[in-house]
Motif scaffolding. Structure first.
Motif, PDB file in Angstrom:
ATOM      1  N   PRO A 208     159.223 -23.823  51.489  1.00 31.63           N
ATOM      2  CA  PRO A 208     159.471 -22.961  52.600  1.00 31.63           C
ATOM      3  C   PRO A 208     160.215 -21.965  52.344  1.00 31.63           C
ATOM      4  O   PRO A 208     160.968 -21.847  51.520  1.00 31.63           O
ATOM      5  CB  PRO A 208     159.841 -24.053  53.604  1.00 31.63           C
ATOM      6  CG  PRO A 208     160.858 -24.923  52.776  1.00 31.63           C
ATOM      7  CD  PRO A 208     160.207 -25.138  51.280  1.00 31.63           C
ATOM      8  N   SER A 209     160.379 -20.915  53.488  1.00 29.76           N
ATOM      9  CA  SER A 209     161.187 -19.802  53.217  1.00 29.76           C
ATOM     10  C   SER A 209     162.403 -20.173  54.021  1.00 29.76           C
ATOM     11  O   SER A 209     163.542 -19.624  54.015  1.00 29.76           O
ATOM     12  CB  SER A 209     160.533 -18.778  53.694  1.00 29.76           C
ATOM     13  OG  SER A 209     160.252 -18.750  55.164  1.00 29.76           O
ATOM     14  N   ARG A 210     162.261 -21.393  54.766  1.00 28.87           N
ATOM     15  CA  ARG A 210     163.406 -21.893  55.706  1.00 28.87           C
ATOM     16  C   ARG A 210     163.642 -23.229  55.852  1.00 28.87           C
ATOM     17  O   ARG A 210     162.264 -23.932  55.731  1.00 28.87           O
ATOM     18  CB  ARG A 210     163.458 -21.192  57.268  1.00 28.87           C
ATOM     19  CG  ARG A 210     163.195 -19.735  57.179  1.00 28.87           C
ATOM     20  CD  ARG A 210     163.171 -18.976  58.523  1.00 28.87           C
ATOM     21  NE  ARG A 210     162.743 -19.748  59.740  1.00 28.87           N
ATOM     22  CZ  ARG A 210     162.216 -19.333  60.948  1.00 28.87           C
ATOM     23  NH1 ARG A 210     161.727 -18.261  60.884  1.00 28.87           N
ATOM     24  NH2 ARG A 210     161.957 -20.343  62.179  1.00 28.87           N
TER      25      ARG A 210
ATOM     26  N   GLY B 256     154.439 -19.460  62.742  1.00 33.75           N
ATOM     27  CA  GLY B 256     154.846 -20.374  61.766  1.00 33.75           C
ATOM     28  C   GLY B 256     154.521 -21.634  62.142  1.00 33.75           C
ATOM     29  O   GLY B 256     153.882 -22.051  63.009  1.00 33.75           O
ATOM     30  N   PHE B 257     154.744 -22.573  60.810  1.00 33.67           N
ATOM     31  CA  PHE B 257     154.502 -23.901  61.030  1.00 33.67           C
ATOM     32  C   PHE B 257     155.639 -24.832  60.535  1.00 33.67           C
ATOM     33  O   PHE B 257     156.412 -24.329  59.600  1.00 33.67           O
ATOM     34  CB  PHE B 257     153.372 -24.436  60.173  1.00 33.67           C
ATOM     35  CG  PHE B 257     152.739 -25.649  60.312  1.00 33.67           C
ATOM     36  CD1 PHE B 257     152.057 -26.146  61.381  1.00 33.67           C
ATOM     37  CD2 PHE B 257     153.333 -26.420  59.050  1.00 33.67           C
ATOM     38  CE1 PHE B 257     152.154 -27.734  61.400  1.00 33.67           C
ATOM     39  CE2 PHE B 257     152.750 -28.147  59.293  1.00 33.67           C
ATOM     40  CZ  PHE B 257     152.167 -28.719  60.316  1.00 33.67           C
TER      41      PHE B 257
ATOM     42  N   GLY C 273     148.508 -17.905  56.222  1.00 36.87           N
ATOM     43  CA  GLY C 273     149.252 -16.944  56.511  1.00 36.87           C
ATOM     44  C   GLY C 273     150.510 -17.155  57.275  1.00 36.87           C
ATOM     45  O   GLY C 273     151.397 -16.133  57.742  1.00 36.87           O
ATOM     46  N   LEU C 274     150.768 -18.421  57.849  1.00 39.27           N
ATOM     47  CA  LEU C 274     151.946 -18.642  58.837  1.00 39.27           C
ATOM     48  C   LEU C 274     153.141 -19.050  57.750  1.00 39.27           C
ATOM     49  O   LEU C 274     153.070 -19.581  56.636  1.00 39.27           O
ATOM     50  CB  LEU C 274     151.575 -19.798  59.583  1.00 39.27           C
ATOM     51  CG  LEU C 274     150.397 -20.010  60.235  1.00 39.27           C
ATOM     52  CD1 LEU C 274     150.055 -21.555  60.963  1.00 39.27           C
ATOM     53  CD2 LEU C 274     150.493 -19.119  61.391  1.00 39.27           C
ATOM     54  N   GLY C 275     154.465 -18.587  58.310  1.00 39.02           N
ATOM     55  CA  GLY C 275     155.547 -18.833  57.869  1.00 39.02           C
ATOM     56  C   GLY C 275     155.919 -20.190  57.942  1.00 39.02           C
ATOM     57  O   GLY C 275     155.286 -21.090  58.737  1.00 39.02           O
TER      58      GLY C 275
ATOM     59  N   ALA D 211     162.740 -14.235  60.039  1.00 39.06           N
ATOM     60  CA  ALA D 211     161.946 -14.604  61.213  1.00 39.06           C
ATOM     61  C   ALA D 211     160.501 -14.297  60.791  1.00 39.06           C
ATOM     62  O   ALA D 211     159.879 -13.608  60.122  1.00 39.06           O
ATOM     63  CB  ALA D 211     162.187 -13.570  62.526  1.00 39.06           C
ATOM     64  N   PHE D 212     159.532 -15.245  61.428  1.00 39.40           N
ATOM     65  CA  PHE D 212     158.223 -15.122  61.512  1.00 39.40           C
ATOM     66  C   PHE D 212     157.468 -13.991  62.263  1.00 39.40           C
ATOM     67  O   PHE D 212     156.879 -14.465  63.299  1.00 39.40           O
ATOM     68  CB  PHE D 212     157.455 -16.566  61.533  1.00 39.40           C
ATOM     69  CG  PHE D 212     157.994 -17.466  60.633  1.00 39.40           C
ATOM     70  CD1 PHE D 212     158.632 -17.392  59.251  1.00 39.40           C
ATOM     71  CD2 PHE D 212     158.276 -18.983  60.786  1.00 39.40           C
ATOM     72  CE1 PHE D 212     158.994 -18.100  58.532  1.00 39.40           C
ATOM     73  CE2 PHE D 212     158.633 -19.874  59.967  1.00 39.40           C
ATOM     74  CZ  PHE D 212     159.186 -19.631  58.993  1.00 39.40           C
TER      75      PHE D 212
END
Length: 332
Positions: free
Chosen positions: A208-210, A157-158, A183-185, A308-309
Protein backbone atom coordinates in the motif's frame (compact mmCIF):
# COMPACT_ATOMS: atom_id res chain seq x y z
CA UNK A 1 -5.57 26.83 19.93
CA UNK A 2 -6.08 24.51 16.97
CA UNK A 3 -8.23 27.02 15.05
CA UNK A 4 -4.96 28.35 13.61
CA UNK A 5 -4.50 25.15 11.58
CA UNK A 6 -6.11 24.15 8.34
CA UNK A 7 -6.94 20.48 8.71
CA UNK A 8 -7.17 17.33 6.63
CA UNK A 9 -8.46 13.88 7.54
CA UNK A 10 -7.89 10.71 5.53
CA UNK A 11 -8.95 8.06 8.06
CA UNK A 12 -12.51 8.18 9.38
CA UNK A 13 -15.22 5.51 9.17
CA UNK A 14 -18.54 7.09 8.25
CA UNK A 15 -20.67 5.05 10.66
CA UNK A 16 -18.02 5.64 13.31
CA UNK A 17 -18.55 9.38 12.90
CA UNK A 18 -22.20 9.19 14.01
CA UNK A 19 -22.63 11.19 17.24
CA UNK A 20 -24.68 9.45 19.95
CA UNK A 21 -27.41 12.12 19.75
CA UNK A 22 -27.95 11.42 16.06
CA UNK A 23 -27.88 7.66 16.67
CA UNK A 24 -30.47 8.08 19.40
CA UNK A 25 -32.75 9.99 17.03
CA UNK A 26 -32.30 7.25 14.45
CA UNK A 27 -33.16 4.63 17.09
CA UNK A 28 -36.38 6.47 17.96
CA UNK A 29 -37.20 6.63 14.26
CA UNK A 30 -36.88 2.86 13.91
CA UNK A 31 -38.06 1.77 17.37
CA UNK A 32 -34.70 0.35 18.47
CA UNK A 33 -33.73 -0.10 22.13
CA UNK A 34 -30.24 1.39 22.53
CA UNK A 35 -29.78 0.67 26.23
CA UNK A 36 -27.15 -1.98 25.56
CA UNK A 37 -24.85 0.31 23.56
CA UNK A 38 -25.71 3.96 24.36
CA UNK A 39 -25.69 5.29 27.92
CA UNK A 40 -25.20 8.74 29.47
CA UNK A 41 -24.82 10.28 26.03
CA UNK A 42 -21.99 7.99 24.95
CA UNK A 43 -21.32 4.63 23.35
CA UNK A 44 -20.79 1.62 25.63
CA UNK A 45 -18.00 -0.91 25.03
CA UNK A 46 -15.07 -2.31 26.98
CA UNK A 47 -12.56 -3.85 24.57
CA UNK A 48 -11.85 -4.09 20.86
CA UNK A 49 -14.32 -6.93 20.25
CA UNK A 50 -17.09 -5.02 22.06
CA UNK A 51 -16.18 -1.87 20.17
CA UNK A 52 -16.71 -3.71 16.87
CA UNK A 53 -20.07 -5.01 18.13
CA UNK A 54 -21.13 -1.54 19.30
CA UNK A 55 -20.06 -0.06 15.98
CA UNK A 56 -22.21 -2.57 14.10
CA UNK A 57 -25.22 -1.77 16.27
CA UNK A 58 -24.82 1.94 15.58
CA UNK A 59 -24.41 1.25 11.86
CA UNK A 60 -27.67 -0.70 11.88
CA UNK A 61 -29.52 2.52 12.79
CA UNK A 62 -28.78 4.00 9.36
CA UNK A 63 -31.02 2.19 6.90
CA UNK A 64 -31.82 4.35 3.90
CA UNK A 65 -29.91 6.51 1.42
CA UNK A 66 -31.42 9.57 3.10
CA UNK A 67 -30.11 8.40 6.47
CA UNK A 68 -26.63 8.19 5.00
CA UNK A 69 -26.92 11.54 3.26
CA UNK A 70 -27.81 13.11 6.62
CA UNK A 71 -24.95 11.40 8.45
CA UNK A 72 -22.38 12.28 5.79
CA UNK A 73 -23.43 15.90 5.36
CA UNK A 74 -23.54 16.37 9.14
CA UNK A 75 -20.04 15.04 9.69
CA UNK A 76 -18.46 16.88 6.79
CA UNK A 77 -20.12 20.13 7.85
CA UNK A 78 -18.68 19.64 11.33
CA UNK A 79 -15.23 19.14 9.80
CA UNK A 80 -15.55 22.21 7.62
CA UNK A 81 -16.53 24.24 10.66
CA UNK A 82 -13.12 23.60 12.25
CA UNK A 83 -11.13 24.48 9.12
CA UNK A 84 -10.93 21.09 7.42
CA UNK A 85 -10.37 21.43 3.68
CA UNK A 86 -10.20 17.76 2.68
CA UNK A 87 -11.66 14.51 3.99
CA UNK A 88 -11.61 10.86 2.99
CA UNK A 89 -14.36 8.76 4.49
CA UNK A 90 -14.21 4.99 4.81
CA UNK A 91 -17.39 3.18 3.76
CA UNK A 92 -18.50 -0.45 3.68
CA UNK A 93 -20.77 -1.52 0.79
CA UNK A 94 -21.51 -4.73 2.72
CA UNK A 95 -23.58 -2.61 5.07
CA UNK A 96 -25.77 -1.47 2.19
CA UNK A 97 -26.55 -5.09 1.44
CA UNK A 98 -27.24 -5.88 5.10
CA UNK A 99 -29.76 -3.02 5.46
CA UNK A 100 -31.54 -3.91 2.24
CA UNK A 101 -30.79 -0.85 0.10
CA UNK A 102 -27.87 -2.49 -1.67
CA UNK A 103 -24.38 -1.17 -2.10
CA UNK A 104 -25.51 1.26 -4.80
CA UNK A 105 -28.22 2.83 -2.62
CA UNK A 106 -25.84 3.06 0.32
CA UNK A 107 -23.17 4.74 -1.77
CA UNK A 108 -25.72 7.05 -3.40
CA UNK A 109 -26.77 8.41 0.00
CA UNK A 110 -23.17 9.03 1.03
CA UNK A 111 -22.47 10.70 -2.31
CA UNK A 112 -25.50 12.98 -1.89
CA UNK A 113 -24.22 13.99 1.55
CA UNK A 114 -20.77 14.76 0.13
CA UNK A 115 -22.21 16.96 -2.61
CA UNK A 116 -24.47 18.78 -0.16
CA UNK A 117 -21.60 19.48 2.24
CA UNK A 118 -19.33 20.67 -0.56
CA UNK A 119 -21.99 23.02 -1.89
CA UNK A 120 -22.53 24.54 1.55
CA UNK A 121 -18.97 24.63 2.88
CA UNK A 122 -16.50 23.96 0.06
CA UNK A 123 -14.99 20.90 1.76
CA UNK A 124 -13.49 18.43 -0.71
CA UNK A 125 -14.18 14.75 -0.03
CA UNK A 126 -13.38 11.34 -1.49
CA UNK A 127 -14.57 7.83 -0.60
CA UNK A 128 -12.51 4.79 0.40
CA UNK A 129 -14.39 1.51 0.01
CA UNK A 130 -13.42 -0.97 2.71
CA UNK A 131 -13.72 -4.70 3.21
CA UNK A 132 -14.42 -5.93 6.73
CA UNK A 133 -11.73 -8.41 7.72
CA UNK A 134 -13.90 -10.26 10.24
CA UNK A 135 -16.39 -11.19 7.49
CA UNK A 136 -13.69 -13.21 5.74
CA UNK A 137 -11.68 -13.07 2.50
CA UNK A 138 -14.64 -13.62 0.16
CA UNK A 139 -16.41 -10.58 1.58
CA UNK A 140 -13.31 -8.40 1.28
CA UNK A 141 -12.71 -9.56 -2.29
CA UNK A 142 -16.36 -8.77 -3.05
CA UNK A 143 -15.90 -5.25 -1.69
CA UNK A 144 -12.84 -4.76 -3.91
CA UNK A 145 -14.75 -5.94 -6.97
CA UNK A 146 -17.54 -3.52 -6.13
CA UNK A 147 -15.12 -0.63 -5.69
CA UNK A 148 -13.53 -1.47 -9.04
CA UNK A 149 -16.79 -1.54 -10.98
CA UNK A 150 -19.08 0.95 -9.21
CA UNK A 151 -18.28 3.82 -11.54
CA UNK A 152 -18.55 6.46 -8.80
CA UNK A 153 -15.92 9.13 -9.43
CA UNK A 154 -15.68 9.88 -5.71
CA UNK A 155 -14.51 6.33 -4.96
CA UNK A 156 -10.74 6.66 -5.21
CA UNK A 157 -9.37 4.17 -2.66
CA UNK A 158 -9.68 0.70 -1.17
CA UNK A 159 -9.04 -0.40 2.40
CA UNK A 160 -9.46 -3.33 4.78
CA UNK A 161 -10.63 -2.69 8.33
CA UNK A 162 -12.21 -4.77 11.10
CA UNK A 163 -10.79 -7.39 13.45
CA UNK A 164 -7.06 -7.33 12.78
CA UNK A 165 -6.48 -10.63 14.57
CA UNK A 166 -8.63 -12.59 12.10
CA UNK A 167 -6.92 -14.46 9.28
CA UNK A 168 -3.63 -13.79 7.55
CA UNK A 169 -2.97 -10.77 5.36
CA UNK A 170 -2.13 -13.25 2.58
CA UNK A 171 -5.75 -14.46 2.64
CA UNK A 172 -6.95 -10.98 1.71
CA UNK A 173 -4.19 -9.91 -0.69
CA UNK A 174 -6.18 -10.81 -3.85
CA UNK A 175 -8.68 -8.06 -2.97
CA UNK A 176 -5.93 -5.47 -3.12
CA UNK A 177 -4.72 -6.78 -6.47
CA UNK A 178 -8.23 -6.18 -7.83
CA UNK A 179 -8.30 -2.65 -6.44
CA UNK A 180 -4.79 -1.88 -7.69
CA UNK A 181 -5.65 -3.05 -11.19
CA UNK A 182 -8.66 -0.69 -11.11
CA UNK A 183 -6.41 2.26 -10.34
CA UNK A 184 -7.56 2.74 -6.75
CA UNK A 185 -5.27 3.95 -3.99
CA UNK A 186 -4.47 1.30 -1.38
CA UNK A 187 -4.46 1.51 2.39
CA UNK A 188 -4.94 -1.18 5.04
CA UNK A 189 -5.50 -1.28 8.78
CA UNK A 190 -2.42 -2.83 10.42
CA UNK A 191 -0.22 -2.38 13.46
CA UNK A 192 -2.98 -1.32 15.84
CA UNK A 193 -4.27 -4.29 17.82
CA UNK A 194 -1.54 -6.53 16.38
CA UNK A 195 2.17 -5.83 16.54
CA UNK A 196 4.86 -4.74 14.13
CA UNK A 197 4.64 -8.00 12.19
CA UNK A 198 1.23 -6.99 10.85
CA UNK A 199 2.71 -3.82 9.35
CA UNK A 200 5.50 -5.85 7.76
CA UNK A 201 2.95 -8.30 6.34
CA UNK A 202 0.95 -5.42 4.87
CA UNK A 203 4.05 -3.95 3.23
CA UNK A 204 5.11 -7.32 1.83
CA UNK A 205 1.75 -8.61 0.61
CA UNK A 206 -0.42 -5.56 -0.10
CA UNK A 207 2.20 -2.93 -1.05
CA UNK A 208 0.00 0.00 0.00
CA UNK A 209 0.94 3.66 -0.19
CA UNK A 210 -0.62 4.19 3.25
CA UNK A 211 -1.31 2.16 6.37
CA UNK A 212 -4.18 2.81 8.75
CA UNK A 213 -2.66 3.20 12.21
CA UNK A 214 0.66 1.34 11.83
CA UNK A 215 1.88 2.70 15.16
CA UNK A 216 3.03 -0.69 16.44
CA UNK A 217 5.83 -0.43 13.87
CA UNK A 218 7.67 1.46 16.60
CA UNK A 219 8.41 -1.93 18.21
CA UNK A 220 10.79 -2.82 15.34
CA UNK A 221 13.51 -0.27 14.50
CA UNK A 222 14.28 -1.99 11.19
CA UNK A 223 10.63 -1.70 10.21
CA UNK A 224 10.60 1.99 11.13
CA UNK A 225 13.57 2.48 8.84
CA UNK A 226 11.77 0.59 6.09
CA UNK A 227 8.82 2.97 6.42
CA UNK A 228 11.20 5.91 6.14
CA UNK A 229 12.84 4.48 3.03
CA UNK A 230 9.60 3.55 1.25
CA UNK A 231 7.73 6.72 2.20
CA UNK A 232 4.60 4.78 3.14
CA UNK A 233 2.32 7.09 5.12
CA UNK A 234 0.88 6.12 8.51
CA UNK A 235 -2.67 7.36 9.18
CA UNK A 236 -2.21 7.85 12.92
CA UNK A 237 -5.20 8.18 15.26
CA UNK A 238 -3.88 8.93 18.78
CA UNK A 239 -7.26 9.21 20.54
CA UNK A 240 -8.35 5.85 19.14
CA UNK A 241 -5.07 4.24 20.20
CA UNK A 242 -5.43 5.39 23.80
CA UNK A 243 -9.13 4.48 24.00
CA UNK A 244 -8.36 0.96 22.77
CA UNK A 245 -5.38 0.60 25.16
CA UNK A 246 -2.86 0.26 22.36
CA UNK A 247 -0.77 2.63 24.50
CA UNK A 248 -1.47 3.59 28.12
CA UNK A 249 -1.43 7.37 27.64
CA UNK A 250 -0.60 10.13 25.17
CA UNK A 251 2.81 10.67 26.72
CA UNK A 252 3.81 7.15 25.66
CA UNK A 253 2.25 7.39 22.21
CA UNK A 254 4.93 7.04 19.49
CA UNK A 255 3.74 9.85 17.20
CA UNK A 256 6.69 12.08 18.09
CA UNK A 257 9.16 9.19 17.80
CA UNK A 258 7.86 8.30 14.35
CA UNK A 259 8.14 11.91 13.18
CA UNK A 260 11.66 12.27 14.57
CA UNK A 261 12.65 9.02 12.86
CA UNK A 262 11.49 10.46 9.54
CA UNK A 263 8.34 8.40 9.02
CA UNK A 264 5.63 10.16 7.02
CA UNK A 265 2.57 10.47 9.29
CA UNK A 266 -0.71 12.36 9.55
CA UNK A 267 -3.36 12.63 12.27
CA UNK A 268 -6.97 11.48 12.07
CA UNK A 269 -9.95 10.75 14.32
CA UNK A 270 -10.91 7.18 13.21
CA UNK A 271 -14.33 6.76 14.92
CA UNK A 272 -14.43 9.98 16.91
CA UNK A 273 -17.49 9.77 19.19
CA UNK A 274 -16.70 6.16 20.07
CA UNK A 275 -13.35 7.35 21.42
CA UNK A 276 -14.50 10.64 22.99
CA UNK A 277 -12.53 12.61 20.43
CA UNK A 278 -12.87 14.68 17.26
CA UNK A 279 -10.49 15.86 14.56
CA UNK A 280 -10.17 19.18 16.41
CA UNK A 281 -9.29 17.23 19.56
CA UNK A 282 -6.65 15.20 17.69
CA UNK A 283 -4.94 18.41 16.59
CA UNK A 284 -5.12 19.65 20.20
CA UNK A 285 -3.56 16.40 21.43
CA UNK A 286 -0.74 16.71 18.92
CA UNK A 287 -0.08 20.32 19.87
CA UNK A 288 -0.79 20.57 23.58
CA UNK A 289 -0.15 17.06 24.94
CA UNK A 290 2.34 15.44 22.60
CA UNK A 291 3.95 18.85 22.20
CA UNK A 292 4.50 19.01 18.47
CA UNK A 293 5.37 22.38 16.95
CA UNK A 294 3.07 24.23 14.58
CA UNK A 295 5.51 23.41 11.78
CA UNK A 296 5.34 19.68 12.58
CA UNK A 297 1.54 19.73 12.66
CA UNK A 298 1.31 21.62 9.38
CA UNK A 299 3.77 19.12 7.90
CA UNK A 300 1.41 16.28 8.84
CA UNK A 301 -1.46 18.07 7.12
CA UNK A 302 0.72 18.48 4.05
CA UNK A 303 1.62 14.78 4.17
CA UNK A 304 -2.07 13.85 4.24
CA UNK A 305 -2.72 15.96 1.15
CA UNK A 306 0.32 14.56 -0.63
CA UNK A 307 -0.88 11.02 0.15
CA UNK A 308 -4.56 11.67 -0.57
CA UNK A 309 -6.35 9.51 -3.12
CA UNK A 310 -7.27 12.45 -5.29
CA UNK A 311 -6.52 13.77 -8.78
CA UNK A 312 -3.48 15.98 -9.16
CA UNK A 313 -5.43 19.11 -10.04
CA UNK A 314 -7.40 18.91 -6.82
CA UNK A 315 -4.29 18.04 -4.81
CA UNK A 316 -2.46 21.08 -6.17
CA UNK A 317 -5.38 23.35 -5.31
CA UNK A 318 -5.54 22.00 -1.75
CA UNK A 319 -1.78 22.31 -1.24
CA UNK A 320 -1.91 25.88 -2.55
CA UNK A 321 -4.60 26.68 -0.02
CA UNK A 322 -2.44 25.24 2.75
CA UNK A 323 0.55 27.22 1.51
CA UNK A 324 -1.46 30.44 1.51
CA UNK A 325 -2.59 29.84 5.07
CA UNK A 326 0.89 29.10 6.30
CA UNK A 327 2.24 32.20 4.54
CA UNK A 328 -0.49 34.37 6.03
CA UNK A 329 -0.37 32.77 9.49
CA UNK A 330 -4.08 33.56 9.81
CA UNK A 331 -7.38 31.79 10.51
CA UNK A 332 -9.31 29.85 7.85
Amino acid sequence: MTHRFLKTEIHCHIEGAAPPALSHRQALKYGVDTSSFIADGGYVWRDFAEFIACYDKVASLFRTPDDYALLTESYLSELAGIGTIYSEIIVSPDHGDRIGVGADGYLAGITDGIHAAREKTGIETRIIVTGERHFGPDSVIGAARYAARCGNSLVTGFNMAGEERMGRVADYAPAFDIARDAGLGLTIHAGEVCGAFSVADALDLVRPSRIGHGVRAIEDPALVQRLVETGVVLEVCPGSNIALDVFPDFESHPLRQLIEAGVRVCINSDDPPFFSTSLAREYEIASEIIGLSDAQINAMTRTALEAAFVDETTRSALLSRLDRRQAAGDDA
